[in-house]
Design a protein around this motif. Structure first.
Motif, PDB file in Angstrom:
ATOM      1  N   LEU A  33       0.590  -1.073  -0.093  1.00 14.09           N
ATOM      2  CA  LEU A  33      -0.099  -0.109  -0.088  1.00 14.09           C
ATOM      3  C   LEU A  33       0.806   1.281  -0.060  1.00 14.09           C
ATOM      4  N   HIS A  37       0.482   4.250  -2.583  1.00 14.02           N
ATOM      5  CA  HIS A  37       0.324   5.671  -2.155  1.00 14.02           C
ATOM      6  C   HIS A  37       1.508   6.479  -3.051  1.00 14.02           C
ATOM      7  N   HIS A  52      -0.881  10.365   4.993  1.00 12.78           N
ATOM      8  CA  HIS A  52      -2.047   9.420   4.185  1.00 12.78           C
ATOM      9  C   HIS A  52      -2.345   8.202   4.866  1.00 12.78           C
ATOM     10  N   GLN A  53      -3.494   7.729   4.680  1.00 15.14           N
ATOM     11  CA  GLN A  53      -3.950   6.370   5.179  1.00 15.14           C
ATOM     12  C   GLN A  53      -4.923   5.781   4.127  1.00 15.14           C
ATOM     13  N   PHE A  54      -4.961   4.446   4.184  1.00 19.01           N
ATOM     14  CA  PHE A  54      -5.951   3.568   3.478  1.00 19.01           C
ATOM     15  C   PHE A  54      -6.902   2.906   4.299  1.00 19.01           C
ATOM     16  N   ASP A  83       1.188   0.421   6.496  1.00 18.71           N
ATOM     17  CA  ASP A  83       1.056   0.010   5.035  1.00 18.71           C
ATOM     18  C   ASP A  83       2.446  -0.190   4.286  1.00 18.71           C
ATOM     19  N   TYR A 100      -8.589   5.889   0.124  1.00 15.29           N
ATOM     20  CA  TYR A 100      -7.287   6.698   0.107  1.00 15.29           C
ATOM     21  C   TYR A 100      -7.645   8.009   0.419  1.00 15.29           C
ATOM     22  N   TYR A 102      -5.570  11.624   1.547  1.00 20.03           N
ATOM     23  CA  TYR A 102      -4.265  12.189   1.709  1.00 20.03           C
ATOM     24  C   TYR A 102      -4.513  13.650   2.257  1.00 20.03           C
TER      25      TYR A 102
END
Length: 199
Positions: A33, A37, A52-54, A83, A100, A102
């Motif tokens: 991941l 990104h 960021h994160q998922f 990630d 996602y 950001y």
């Protein structure tokens, strides 16, 4: 016998913006991941200057190598997962949608739709943008509400001092409808040659 390569076609769109901003990207299924990104950053034209994160199903995957992340993320259950250790192809299925996010301040939410998962004789070894539309909003413009205000100012009052100042801040010119696929793919190739950020 070698295991067939997994190739994913992803449709990625930024939520709550008009005109629409989206990219259709092909990637290998065995990327992390974190790699994804970096690929999304290059595909859209973001500068990777924010966290960021998922969010996939009930799990959150984040930048656990950043000391501030745990203070900023609210994740259900066991908390955020790393990630860098999560492989895309093991987490998603065809037809699935996931998020996602950001920039936790501007909150740019991207919806990712897994359009297809196919097998190929070998890995792509790179990501490629197949199609897309819309310019990437300027960094730090204030998220979707700030972007709406920015576009309203430069399009409805282009000769105003405020519009001139905004355009100077955004790099001199801005056309919300322009998407340069060649530039996006060139950015992806640069990122690949740099080892996807080496993180």
């Amino acid at each position: 016998m070698a295991k067939p390569a997994q190739i994913l076609t992803l449709h990625v769109s930024i939520d709550d913006v008009a005109p629409p901003v989206w990219r259709r990207v092909q990637v290998d299924g065995d990327i992390t991941l974190r790699n994804l990104h970096h690929m999304l950053q290059a595909s859209f034209g973001w500068t990777s200057s924010h966290l960021h994160q998922f969010d996939i199903e009930d799990d959150t995957y984040a930048m656990l190598d950043n000391e501030y992340v745990l203070d900023l993320i609210e994740a259900p259950g066991q908390g955020p997962l790393d990630d860098r250790k999560a492989k895309l192809g093991r987490l998603v299925y065809q037809g699935q949608r996931f998020i996602y996010l950001y920039d936790f301040g501007d909150s740019w939410t991207h919806t990712i739709h897994v359009e297809s998962i196919t097998e190929g004789p070998e890995k792509l070894g790179y990501a490629t943008v197949i199609d897309g539309a819309g310019a990437c909003p300027p960094e730090d413009v204030g998220g979707p509400p700030g972007y709406i205000d920015f576009l309203d100012t430069i399009e409805r009052r282009p000769r105003s001092q405020e519009a001139r100042e905004m355009l100077d801040w955004a790099g001199g010119e801005f056309d919300a409808n322009v998407f340069d696929k060649r530039a996006a793919n060139a950015a992806l190739l640069r990122m690949a040659s740099n080892g996807w950020g080496k993180k």
